[in-house]
Structures are given as structure tokens and as C-alpha cells.
Design an enzyme around this catalytic site. Structure first.
Site, PDB file in Angstrom:
ATOM      1  N   GLU A  61       1.439   6.510  -6.761  1.00 13.85           N
ATOM      2  CA  GLU A  61       0.631   7.535  -6.934  1.00 13.85           C
ATOM      3  C   GLU A  61       1.212   9.212  -7.011  1.00 13.85           C
ATOM      4  OE1 GLU A  61      -2.711   7.394  -3.932  1.00 13.85           O
ATOM      5  OE2 GLU A  61      -2.528   9.576  -3.863  1.00 13.85           O
ATOM      6  N   ASN A  87       1.183   4.265  -2.886  1.00 10.26           N
ATOM      7  CA  ASN A  87       0.999   5.624  -2.662  1.00 10.26           C
ATOM      8  C   ASN A  87       2.305   6.331  -3.064  1.00 10.26           C
ATOM      9  OD1 ASN A  87      -1.326   4.525  -1.174  1.00 10.26           O
ATOM     10  ND2 ASN A  87      -1.015   6.345   0.615  1.00 10.26           N
ATOM     11  N   LYS A 118       0.804  -1.098  -0.042  1.00 13.84           N
ATOM     12  CA  LYS A 118      -0.031  -0.001  -0.178  1.00 13.84           C
ATOM     13  C   LYS A 118       0.773   1.207   0.019  1.00 13.84           C
ATOM     14  CE  LYS A 118      -3.594   2.796   0.700  1.00 13.84           C
ATOM     15  NZ  LYS A 118      -3.461   3.865   1.223  1.00 13.84           N
TER      16      LYS A 118
HETATM   17  P1  NBP Z   1      -8.962   9.658  11.135  1.00 12.06           P
HETATM   18  O1  NBP Z   1      -7.502   9.006  10.640  1.00 12.06           O
HETATM   19  O2  NBP Z   1      -9.192  10.999  11.047  1.00 12.06           O
HETATM   20  O3  NBP Z   1      -8.946   9.015  12.615  1.00 12.06           O
HETATM   21  C1  NBP Z   1     -10.072   9.177  13.356  1.00 12.06           C
HETATM   22  C2  NBP Z   1     -10.617   8.072  13.849  1.00 12.06           C
HETATM   23  O4  NBP Z   1      -9.787   7.512  14.920  1.00 12.06           O
HETATM   24  C3  NBP Z   1     -11.976   8.317  14.858  1.00 12.06           C
HETATM   25  O5  NBP Z   1     -12.849   7.076  14.729  1.00 12.06           O
HETATM   26  C4  NBP Z   1     -11.038   8.479  16.454  1.00 12.06           C
HETATM   27  O6  NBP Z   1     -12.127   8.385  17.345  1.00 12.06           O
HETATM   28  C5  NBP Z   1     -10.030   7.675  16.221  1.00 12.06           C
HETATM   29  N1  NBP Z   1      -8.978   7.544  17.303  1.00 12.06           N
HETATM   30  C6  NBP Z   1      -8.204   8.407  17.404  1.00 12.06           C
HETATM   31 BR1  NBP Z   1      -7.924  10.035  16.461  1.00 12.06          BR
HETATM   32  N2  NBP Z   1      -7.575   8.406  18.696  1.00 12.06           N
HETATM   33  C7  NBP Z   1      -7.870   7.328  19.157  1.00 12.06           C
HETATM   34  C8  NBP Z   1      -7.517   6.641  20.347  1.00 12.06           C
HETATM   35  N3  NBP Z   1      -6.518   6.809  21.104  1.00 12.06           N
HETATM   36  N4  NBP Z   1      -8.260   5.205  20.599  1.00 12.06           N
HETATM   37  C9  NBP Z   1      -9.327   5.160  19.869  1.00 12.06           C
HETATM   38  N5  NBP Z   1      -9.554   5.691  18.625  1.00 12.06           N
HETATM   39  C10 NBP Z   1      -9.078   6.729  18.187  1.00 12.06           C
HETATM   40  O7  NBP Z   1     -10.084   8.678  10.402  1.00 12.06           O
HETATM   41  P2  NBP Z   1     -10.165   8.415   8.778  1.00 12.06           P
HETATM   42  O8  NBP Z   1     -10.026   9.524   7.906  1.00 12.06           O
HETATM   43  O9  NBP Z   1     -11.403   7.563   8.777  1.00 12.06           O
HETATM   44  O10 NBP Z   1      -9.026   7.277   8.500  1.00 12.06           O
HETATM   45  C11 NBP Z   1      -8.801   5.969   9.206  1.00 12.06           C
HETATM   46  C12 NBP Z   1      -7.725   5.239   8.725  1.00 12.06           C
HETATM   47  O11 NBP Z   1      -7.640   5.160   7.157  1.00 12.06           O
HETATM   48  C13 NBP Z   1      -6.376   6.153   8.938  1.00 12.06           C
HETATM   49  O12 NBP Z   1      -5.242   5.346   9.274  1.00 12.06           O
HETATM   50  C14 NBP Z   1      -6.181   6.744   7.666  1.00 12.06           C
HETATM   51  O13 NBP Z   1      -4.631   6.949   7.286  1.00 12.06           O
HETATM   52  C15 NBP Z   1      -6.447   5.867   6.606  1.00 12.06           C
HETATM   53  N6  NBP Z   1      -7.239   6.530   5.558  1.00 12.06           N
HETATM   54  C16 NBP Z   1      -7.062   5.865   4.286  1.00 12.06           C
HETATM   55  C17 NBP Z   1      -7.508   6.597   3.197  1.00 12.06           C
HETATM   56  C18 NBP Z   1      -7.429   5.847   2.074  1.00 12.06           C
HETATM   57  O14 NBP Z   1      -7.654   6.591   0.983  1.00 12.06           O
HETATM   58  N7  NBP Z   1      -7.222   4.694   2.127  1.00 12.06           N
HETATM   59  C19 NBP Z   1      -8.094   7.740   3.242  1.00 12.06           C
HETATM   60  C20 NBP Z   1      -8.222   8.433   4.389  1.00 12.06           C
HETATM   61  C21 NBP Z   1      -7.787   7.597   5.586  1.00 12.06           C
HETATM   62  P3  NBP Z   1     -12.928   9.400  17.981  1.00 12.06           P
HETATM   63  O15 NBP Z   1     -14.146   9.612  17.067  1.00 12.06           O
HETATM   64  O16 NBP Z   1     -13.266   8.911  19.285  1.00 12.06           O
HETATM   65  O17 NBP Z   1     -11.963  10.537  17.805  1.00 12.06           O
END
Ligand code: NBP
Length: 474
Positions: A189, A186, A182
Site C-alpha cells: 500500500e 500495508n 497483512k
Molecule cells: P485503538 O488502536 O485506538 O485502541 C483503542 C482500544 O484499545 C480501546 O478499546 C481501548 O480501551 C483499548 N485498550 C488500550 Br488503548 N489499552 C488497553 C489495555 N491496557 N487493556 C485493555 N484495553 C486497552 O483502536 P482502533 O483504532 O479501533 O484499532 C484497533 C486495532 O485495529 C489496532 O490494533 C489497530 O492497529 C487496528 N486498526 C486497523 C485498521 C485497519 O484498517 N485494519 C484501522 C485502524 C486500526 P479503552 O476504551 O478502555 O481505552
């Protein structure tokens, strides 16, 4: 009723993945650190399938059938460790945790090893395609033990993007292989985007085309061998006009590119592996250069042409298409080389053709071109470089004159094309009958007695540079 799979971490990615699973008929347990996200998911999308919302980790774990399957979709880094630490005491041997976040593969290797000692499966799965992909079908790159994939594979393959009836998901290899692949995805990309940006810059500044005209050129390219998601969205962006000013949208956006770090990771890993990924590295550095506003301001008056030397509307289009295609082949060849080197280093047995196959849909670099890469590896799994595959060799042969002309034109006009130029240098370096590395070895022997090898005899030699300059066999 128990859930077949659980998702914890319900920000955009987790929420959409949970919805995707539910829409495919799975009963999905859902949990988030702060419960309002769980509540909102069920309120807004509960009608799409069967969700079992949980307030606590205990309730979440208890709602899952065994062996349990849990997907973590939280912020990569310490948050992932925090969630793992909270869950593991509640799990039983044979249960399975998937980390779908953008973890560094070294973290995944560490976590997999730690959980293996507790008889738990840990699967680092790269998920590409952003929030839309998560909902409608991402490309999924799961690592971890083969037994884990047996239990998980059918579920993930079912919700992944499908191309020609094949899922964009396969078992990549053990431990960190999925997140590694992955990461390279990227990195590629980054390189792809940089090359497209350079093509745009050349057509605009050297050829005098307007953004909308370039958008039309890209739309045309999208119907040919360059056909890809990135070319398609670039055409749309270039055709877009800013509502507030009436200017081309691309002109009202600040020219400083951001980055979240996966490109940098790819280059760092390539340095460790000793694999030249110049296309990805130049793309990462080009973003860094663009972002250094202070330095750019200080350098703004430096002498040189500013890329407006020629106005011959459209004369470069065919050349730039060739240069873009050839440079893209080089960038992918380098990325695939890196995956093969890591596979050998870590014993992952990654099938490069299968990676090209699962990237054909769902993910950001999805492209017609990937079918060619798949075919190249299907015919020769041990192919040392994509550049020596018959199809790609012919493509680069045909592109070469144009490619050189484009790089030379850019240099003359002062238009930076680090992607095109470094790809060409890599290509010329690979095929050179003799490299100036001979001189470098001689220099190293001169100042550091590092020794050298001769073309005509075996053994390491050293010249007494400071004395009588006699050669000795070391
Ligand atoms: P975020 O990366 O913004 O993370 C937010 C989430 O993490 C919320 O559910 C938050 O809970 C939780 N969280 C955090 Br911050 N600290 C925590 C902790 N100590 N314990 C438990 N939960 C915790 O979310 P996302 O943008 O949906 O991305 C999720 C994953 O997917 C990331 O690793 C990101 O890098 C990856 N990603 C991938 C793509 C892609 O294109 N593949 C795109 C975007 C993201 P809360 O609600 O309680 O704050």
C-alpha cells in the site's frame, strides 16, 4: 442465551466488527476496558442485532458458548498482551482467541506459542479496510492452526468482503502468517501510494496539468488496467477544492507524510530475509524525507532544476500511465517475493494466488490488477517472480520505452521519482546478463580476503593482493 463470538476492545474497529457480526445474525458478546464504550455500542446500535454487553472480563467469558471464540481489537502492543493475560486464566482448553489488531508477526508467533502450551488457540488475523471495511466487509487474513480456522473460518468468511461470490478471507498459514501477510499488504500500500503520488507530481510539474485535470486523468485510468480503490480516491482528492481558500485541496495540505510503522516493519523484515523490496523501502524513505522539515529547509537552496522545464499539457499522460503500471508490477512482484521467502523461512506454506484473491475486495489495495496476479499463480504456483509471468512480462515489455522516458525526464527536470526509478533499476538488475557484483567480490577479496568464485572453475579462490598476486584455491 450464549454468544457465538465475543469482541473485546470497542473503539472504531472493534465496534464496527461487532456490528458486522451482529448484522450477519450472530449473537455477539461485547466488552471494553472502560464500560462506557460498551454501553454506547448497545444504545446506538443495539437494534442491529443481538449484543450481550459485559462489564467485566469474567462476565464476558461467561456469556460465550464453548469452545469460546473471542476477538481482541485493542491497540497493538502491550495492550494486546494485557488483554490476553486477563482472559487466559478464565478460558478452557480448546477456546480460541483472535487478535484482529495490527500486531507485529513476531509478537503473534510468541503469543501463539505461549497459548498453545495452555491448550488455547491463538489466531493472529490481519484485518484490512479501516473502519468502513470492518463494518461492511473487510479483507481478513487469519493465521494460526488449521483446527482453529475450522471453527472460525465460516464466521469470518461470512462477514468479509465478497468478490465474484468468493470471500476475501482464507486461512493464510500457521502462527504469524496472517499478520505477516497483512504487514506486506500495508507495505505494498505504501509503494502503491508513492507511485501514484509520483505520477501526479510528474503530470503537474513536467506536464503543467492542474490538480483537477490530473484528477480527470486518474478517473480515466480507473476505468482501465490501473482500476483500483487508491486511483479512485486519488481522483476524488485531486478534484476537491478547499472551501476556505478556493484553492485545490492538495495545495493546502502540508507536504509531510505520516506513518504508523507497518511499512517500516515490512522493510525491516525484508532486510532480515534478504529480499529486495525497493519499492516499499523507497516509499517509506520518501515519507521520512518529506517529514524532515528542518533538513528540507536547510537544503532548500541547493542548486538544480525545479521541475518546471516543460509545459506540453498532456504529452506525458500516456507515458506516465505506462511507467505507473510497470512500477506497480515491480512493487507487487517484490511484495509477493517477500511473502514467499517468509513462507519458506517459517514453514507457512502461503498460497500467493490466494492472497491476491482475498485482496481483491475490502482492503485498501483492492484493484482489478489482483485478478491478474491470482491468474499468474494459478497457472504456476512456484512462479519465481511475477515479472516472468507471460501477462506481466508482456505488460512490462510494452511499457518499457515510456517507463525509461519518464524516469529520464524526471531526472532532467529535477523531479524526484524514487519509486519509478528504483523499480526500473530493480527490473534492469534482475534481467542483466552480468552484474558489477563481480567487482564487489574482487574488492571484498582485496581488503578482507573474503574469497571469490570463478566463472570457469569450482571452488573458492583468493589473490595475494598485498604480495605476489598469485591466486590460491582456498
Ligand atoms: P485503538 O488502536 O485506538 O485502541 C483503542 C482500544 O484499545 C480501546 O478499546 C481501548 O480501551 C483499548 N485498550 C488500550 Br488503548 N489499552 C488497553 C489495555 N491496557 N487493556 C485493555 N484495553 C486497552 O483502536 P482502533 O483504532 O479501533 O484499532 C484497533 C486495532 O485495529 C489496532 O490494533 C489497530 O492497529 C487496528 N486498526 C486497523 C485498521 C485497519 O484498517 N485494519 C484501522 C485502524 C486500526 P479503552 O476504551 O478502555 O481505552
Amino acid at each position: 442465551e450464549k454468544a457465538q463470538i465475543g469482541v473485546t476492545g470497542l473503539a472504531v474497529m472493534g465496534r464496527n466488527l461487532a456490528r458486522n457480526l451482529a448484522r450477519h445474525g450472530h449473537v455477539v458478546a461485547v466488552h471494553n476496558r472502560t464500560p462506557h464504550r460498551t454501553r454506547e455500542l448497545v444504545e446506538e446500535y443495539g437494534h442491529e442485532g443481538t449484543f450481550l454487553p459485559a462489564q467485566s472480563a469474567e462476565e464476558f467469558v461467561a456469556s460465550l458458548e464453548r469452545p469460546r471464540r473471542i476477538v481482541i481489537m485493542v491497540q497493538a502492543g502491550p495492550a494486546t498482551d494485557a488483554v490476553i493475560d486477563e482472559l487466559t486464566p478464565l478460558l478452557n482448553p480448546g477456546d480460541l482467541i483472535v487478535d484482529g489488531g495490527n500486531a507485529h508477526f513476531a509478537d503473534t508467533r510468541r503469543r501463539e506459542e505461549a497459548l498453545r502450551k495452555r491448550w488455547l488457540h491463538f489466531v493472529g488475523a490481519g484485518i484490512s479496510g479501516g473502519e468502513e471495511g470492518a463494518l461492511h466487509g473487510p479483507a481478513i487474513m487469519p493465521g494460526g492452526a488449521p483446527e482453529a480456522y475450522e471453527s472460525l473460518g465460516p464466521l469470518l468468511e461470512g462477514i468479509a468482503a465478497q468478490v465474484d461470490g468468493e470471500p476475501c478471507c482464507t486461512h493464510v498459514g500457521p502462527d504469524g502468517a496472517g499478520h505477516f501477510v497483512k504487514m506486506v499488504h500495508n507495505g505494498i500500500e505504501y509503494a502503491d501510494m508513492q507511485l501514484i503520488a509520483e505520477a501526479y507530481d510528474l503530470l503537474r510539474r513536467a506536464d503543467g496539468l492542474a490538480p483537477a485535470e490530473i484528477g480527470a486523468v486518474f478517473r480515466g485510468w480507473n476505468d482501465g488496467r490501473l482500476g483500483s480503490y487508491l486511483i479512485e480516491i486519488t481522483a476524488e482528492v485531486l478534484g476537491h477544492v478547499d472551501a476556505a481558500t478556493g484553492e485545490p485541496f492538495v495545495d493546502v495540505v502540508q507536504d509531510r507524510a505520516g506513518q504508523k510503522g507497518t511499512g517500516r516493519w515490512t522493510v525491516q523484515s525484508a532486510l532480515d530475509l534478504g529480499v529486495p523490496v525497493t519499492g516499499i523501502a523507497e516509499a517509506v524513505f520518501a515519507r521520512s524525507l518529506s517529514g524532515d522539515a528542518e533538513l528540507r529547509a536547510a537544503a532548500a537552496g541547493l542548486p538544480g532544476p525545479l521541475g518546471t522545464g516543460r509545459r506540453a499539457s498532456g504529452s506525458l499522460v500516456a507515458d506516465v500511465e505506462q511507467a505507473l503500471y510497470a512500477s506497480k508490477i515491480v512493487a507487487y512482484a517484490q511484495g509477493f517475493h517477500q511473502m514467499q521467502a517468509a513462507s519458506a523461512e517459517y514453514g507457512w506454506k502461503i498460497d500467493p494466488g490466494a492472497m491476491a484473491r482475498i485482496w481483491r475486495g475490502g482492503c485498501i489495495i483492492r484493484a482489478r490488477f489482483l485478478d491478474r496476479i491470482r491468474a499468474a499463480y494459478a497457472g504456476a504456483p512456484e512462479l519465481p517472480s511475477l515479472l516472468v509471468d507471460d501477462y506481466f512480462l508482456e505488460a512490462v515489455r510494452g511499457a518499457q520505452e515510456s517507463w525509461r522516458r519518464v524516469v529520464a525526464t524526471a531526472a532532467e527536470l529535477g523531479i524526484p521519482v524514487p519509486g519509478f526509478a528504483s523499480a526500473l533499476a530493480y527490473y534492469d538488475g534482475l534481467r542483466a546478463p552480468r552484474l558489477p557484483a563481480a567487482l564487489i567480490q574482487a574488492q571484498r577479496d582485496f581488503f578482507g580476503a573474503h574469497t571469490y568464485r570463478r566463472v570457469d572453475r569450482d571452488g573458492s579462490f583468493h589473490v595475494a593482493w598485498g604480495g605476489d598476486r598469485r591466486e590460491t584455491l582456498c
